[in-house]
Design a protein around this motif. Structure first.
Motif, PDB file in Angstrom:
ATOM      1  N   SER A 103      -1.224  11.584   7.382  1.00  0.00           N
ATOM      2  CA  SER A 103      -2.640  11.211   7.510  1.00  0.00           C
ATOM      3  C   SER A 103      -3.429  11.441   6.227  1.00  0.00           C
ATOM      4  CB  SER A 103      -3.326  11.953   8.673  1.00  0.00           C
ATOM      5  OG  SER A 103      -2.744  11.589   9.908  1.00  0.00           O
ATOM      6  N   TYR A 104      -2.734  11.769   5.135  1.00  0.00           N
ATOM      7  CA  TYR A 104      -3.384  11.923   3.830  1.00  0.00           C
ATOM      8  C   TYR A 104      -2.744  10.961   2.844  1.00  0.00           C
ATOM      9  CZ  TYR A 104      -5.535  16.196   5.601  1.00  0.00           C
ATOM     10  OH  TYR A 104      -6.272  17.091   6.331  1.00  0.00           O
ATOM     11  N   PRO A 105      -3.525  10.105   2.192  1.00  0.00           N
ATOM     12  CA  PRO A 105      -2.937   9.086   1.324  1.00  0.00           C
ATOM     13  C   PRO A 105      -2.552   9.601  -0.052  1.00  0.00           C
ATOM     14  CG  PRO A 105      -5.307   8.794   1.424  1.00  0.00           C
ATOM     15  CD  PRO A 105      -4.979   9.917   2.361  1.00  0.00           C
ATOM     16  N   GLY A 106      -1.340   9.240  -0.461  1.00  0.00           N
ATOM     17  CA  GLY A 106      -0.950   9.426  -1.845  1.00  0.00           C
ATOM     18  C   GLY A 106      -1.706   8.446  -2.723  1.00  0.00           C
ATOM     19  N   PRO A 107      -1.564   8.551  -4.048  1.00  0.00           N
ATOM     20  CA  PRO A 107      -2.426   7.792  -4.953  1.00  0.00           C
ATOM     21  C   PRO A 107      -2.013   6.345  -5.214  1.00  0.00           C
ATOM     22  CG  PRO A 107      -0.979   9.196  -6.222  1.00  0.00           C
ATOM     23  CD  PRO A 107      -0.707   9.514  -4.769  1.00  0.00           C
ATOM     24  N   ASN A 108      -0.787   5.943  -4.812  1.00  0.00           N
ATOM     25  CA  ASN A 108      -0.294   4.606  -5.158  1.00  0.00           C
ATOM     26  C   ASN A 108      -1.044   3.539  -4.362  1.00  0.00           C
ATOM     27  OD1 ASN A 108       1.122   2.254  -5.701  1.00  0.00           O
ATOM     28  ND2 ASN A 108       3.118   3.267  -5.702  1.00  0.00           N
ATOM     29  N   LEU A 109      -1.917   2.790  -5.036  1.00  0.00           N
ATOM     30  CA  LEU A 109      -2.711   1.777  -4.356  1.00  0.00           C
ATOM     31  C   LEU A 109      -1.872   0.603  -3.866  1.00  0.00           C
ATOM     32  CD1 LEU A 109      -5.891   1.732  -6.645  1.00  0.00           C
ATOM     33  CD2 LEU A 109      -5.560   2.917  -4.469  1.00  0.00           C
ATOM     34  N   ASN A 110      -0.694   0.426  -4.441  1.00  0.00           N
ATOM     35  CA  ASN A 110       0.174  -0.648  -3.964  1.00  0.00           C
ATOM     36  C   ASN A 110       0.684  -0.403  -2.549  1.00  0.00           C
ATOM     37  OD1 ASN A 110       0.098  -2.428  -6.187  1.00  0.00           O
ATOM     38  ND2 ASN A 110       1.546  -1.147  -7.313  1.00  0.00           N
ATOM     39  N   GLN A 111       0.563   0.812  -2.058  1.00  0.00           N
ATOM     40  CA  GLN A 111       0.973   1.092  -0.686  1.00  0.00           C
ATOM     41  C   GLN A 111       0.119   0.346   0.325  1.00  0.00           C
ATOM     42  OE1 GLN A 111      -0.311   4.913   1.288  1.00  0.00           O
ATOM     43  NE2 GLN A 111      -0.829   5.475  -0.815  1.00  0.00           N
ATOM     44  N   LEU A 112      -1.092  -0.063  -0.080  1.00  0.00           N
ATOM     45  CA  LEU A 112      -1.984  -0.729   0.848  1.00  0.00           C
ATOM     46  C   LEU A 112      -1.380  -2.024   1.389  1.00  0.00           C
ATOM     47  CD1 LEU A 112      -5.328  -0.171  -1.099  1.00  0.00           C
ATOM     48  CD2 LEU A 112      -4.530   1.079   0.904  1.00  0.00           C
ATOM     49  N   LYS A 113      -0.450  -2.593   0.647  1.00  0.00           N
ATOM     50  CA  LYS A 113       0.223  -3.809   1.108  1.00  0.00           C
ATOM     51  C   LYS A 113       1.138  -3.536   2.287  1.00  0.00           C
ATOM     52  CE  LYS A 113       1.999  -4.472  -2.959  1.00  0.00           C
ATOM     53  NZ  LYS A 113       2.755  -5.045  -4.111  1.00  0.00           N
ATOM     54  N   TYR A 114       1.519  -2.281   2.479  1.00  0.00           N
ATOM     55  CA  TYR A 114       2.499  -1.931   3.503  1.00  0.00           C
ATOM     56  C   TYR A 114       1.892  -1.179   4.687  1.00  0.00           C
ATOM     57  CZ  TYR A 114       5.554  -3.036  -0.420  1.00  0.00           C
ATOM     58  OH  TYR A 114       6.163  -3.667  -1.475  1.00  0.00           O
ATOM     59  N   LEU A 115       0.605  -0.910   4.641  1.00  0.00           N
ATOM     60  CA  LEU A 115      -0.057  -0.212   5.733  1.00  0.00           C
ATOM     61  C   LEU A 115      -0.657  -1.215   6.710  1.00  0.00           C
ATOM     62  CD1 LEU A 115      -1.906   2.616   3.778  1.00  0.00           C
ATOM     63  CD2 LEU A 115       0.022   2.912   5.346  1.00  0.00           C
ATOM     64  N   PRO A 116      -0.749  -0.880   8.002  1.00  0.00           N
ATOM     65  CA  PRO A 116      -1.380  -1.792   8.959  1.00  0.00           C
ATOM     66  C   PRO A 116      -2.855  -1.974   8.639  1.00  0.00           C
ATOM     67  CG  PRO A 116      -0.985   0.353   9.958  1.00  0.00           C
ATOM     68  CD  PRO A 116      -0.296   0.373   8.632  1.00  0.00           C
ATOM     69  N   ALA A 117      -3.329  -3.197   8.758  1.00  0.00           N
ATOM     70  CA  ALA A 117      -4.709  -3.505   8.382  1.00  0.00           C
ATOM     71  C   ALA A 117      -5.717  -2.680   9.154  1.00  0.00           C
ATOM     72  CB  ALA A 117      -4.977  -5.000   8.599  1.00  0.00           C
ATOM     73  N   ASP A 118      -5.431  -2.381  10.394  1.00  0.00           N
ATOM     74  CA  ASP A 118      -6.394  -1.657  11.222  1.00  0.00           C
ATOM     75  C   ASP A 118      -6.543  -0.197  10.831  1.00  0.00           C
ATOM     76  OD1 ASP A 118      -6.994  -3.888  12.719  1.00  0.00           O
ATOM     77  OD2 ASP A 118      -5.533  -3.456  14.286  1.00  0.00           O
ATOM     78  N   LEU A 119      -5.669   0.275   9.968  1.00  0.00           N
ATOM     79  CA  LEU A 119      -5.770   1.658   9.504  1.00  0.00           C
ATOM     80  C   LEU A 119      -6.667   1.782   8.272  1.00  0.00           C
ATOM     81  CD1 LEU A 119      -4.629   4.516  10.113  1.00  0.00           C
ATOM     82  CD2 LEU A 119      -2.789   3.995   8.510  1.00  0.00           C
ATOM     83  N   MET A 120      -6.970   0.658   7.635  1.00  0.00           N
ATOM     84  CA  MET A 120      -7.611   0.688   6.327  1.00  0.00           C
ATOM     85  C   MET A 120      -8.981   1.348   6.320  1.00  0.00           C
ATOM     86  SD  MET A 120      -5.447  -0.400   4.298  1.00  0.00           S
ATOM     87  CE  MET A 120      -3.953  -1.381   4.265  1.00  0.00           C
TER      88      MET A 120
END
Length: 382
Positions: A320-337
């Motif tokens: 539940s804590y995000p690491g710094p790699n912004l490219n991970q956003l491509k792999y996370l579910p949109a509703d979590l954003m």
């Protein structure tokens, strides 16, 4: 990150059901299946083990499930967990004993103990040559230090009980101070998190986010005066991270400052609370490789692995804590954003601690952080 991706991530309003469904689906799926094979490149292959510090409980369980076990499958290196509430006292003890038993520790750069360890040369340089291209591009340069890399960032932010405000709750820290429009008991942090409460008071008093630092004596005076206004409505000055959510559940608070990871975990469980990002205060925590550790080469490989985009997304989902790699956003579910602090829309509303200033020494030999803490304690005992 591209403008197209950034625009895509300017999230729509999400329902609690969609968050729970998408999170549950991802957490039950073999999310890191590709990480075990496709990411098991030769430069990360090895043998033996690596000793990794984490915080215990569900944090360590999920770190193992979504990062450590996939790393072992990909690289052939076994991960040994060591746990504690915080790493710094153990690191200091190891240094004094002349024996380092761990390889990797997560440390907080905003505490004086970190500066002491840093100056003592406890941390090794990070070997960025092991990182893949997507990790190097996705992790901002500001998060990649010579002898540390951001492990995750957490935020302290306003969180409120939706049951207390069915027609809409507070939208910022000024609303938190507006007890007429938004009645009910409040919670604010004390102890080590006291600077955050001062920052929120300054934001509520119309000090722009960019004008917060440094927290000079005149700003501390201003913050404490503003805090005095809300003090009668503060039901509790909390010190432990789990207290705010529990107090919201029990209706001891109608609203409170709270750590985002705690709030996110509660939302996943269906707790009716809402996070407010305007004026959130972001803190960084560092991965470090310990000089003299028994498996330093394997430690470097672990950090290269955990910062790969797909693995970073798994880390975020699991802890539940995000690491710094912004490219991970491509792999996370949109509703979590809308619920994570590296979402560009949320990040644009936050303030950030000036760590270097907090750790600077004053004329009296105390750090600015220690001085602020003393001012806070004196005010609380009035």
């Amino acid at each position: 990150m591209s403008e197209q991706l950034s625009g895509k991530l300017a999230c729509r309003r999400v329902s609690r059901r969609s968050v729970l469904q998408s999170s549950a689906a991802l957490l039950s799926a073999p999310f890191v299946a590709k990480a075990t094979a496709a990411l098991g490149q030769e430069k990360l292959a090895g043998a033996g083990e690596v000793v990794v510090f984490s915080y215990g409980g569900s944090y360590t369980e999920n770190l193992r499930r979504y990062v450590s076990d996939p790393f072992t499958k990909a690289a052939g290196i076994r991960v040994v967990d060591v746990t504690a509430d915080v790493a710094e006292p153990q690191l200091k003890a190891m240094r004094e004993a002349g024996r380092v038993d761990w390889d990797i520790a997560i440390v907080s750069p905003n505490v004086p103990a970190y500066l002491e360890l840093y100056n003592a040369g406890v941390f090794m340089p990070i070997d960025y040559s092991l990182w893949d291209d997507e990790a190097l591009k996705g992790v901002p340069q500001s998060a990649r230090h010579t002898d540390a890399v951001v492990a995750f960032q957490n935020a302290s932010l306003l969180v409120y009980d939706e049951r207390a405000f069915p027609k809409g709750g507070p939208k910022n820290w000024a609303d938190f101070w507006n007890v007429k429009a938004f009645p009910g008991p409040r919670g604010l942090a004390s102890g080590a998190a006291a600077p955050g409460s001062m920052v929120f008071a300054l934001i509520a008093d119309d000090l722009a986010h960019k004008g917060l630092w440094r927290l000079t004596d005149d700003k501390v005076d201003r913050a404490l005066q503003k805090l005095a206004e809300i003090k009668p409505n503060v039901a509790k000055w909390w010190t432990a991270g789990g207290e705010p959510v529990q107090a919201l559940i029990n209706r001891e608070f109608s609203m409170t400052s709270c750590y985002d990871g705690r709030a996110l975990a509660a939302i996943k469980r269906g707790v009716p609370i809402r996070m407010v990002w305007d004026g959130a205060l972001v803190y960084e925590n560092y991965w470090t490789v310990l000089k003299g550790g028994p498996n330093s080469a394997n430690a470097q490989k672990f950090l290269a692995f955990v910062n790969r985009a797909e693995v970073a997304a798994a880390f975020t989902q699991g802890t539940s804590y995000p690491g710094p790699n912004l490219n991970q956003l491509k792999y996370l579910p949109a509703d979590l954003m809308s619920l994570i602090n590296i979402n560009p829309e949320n990040a644009s509303k936050t303030a950030r601690l000036d760590i270097s200033w907090l750790l600077e020494k004053r004329v009296d030999g105390k750090t600015n952080a220690e001085h602020i803490q003393e001012r806070w304690l004196a005010w609380r005992t009035q």
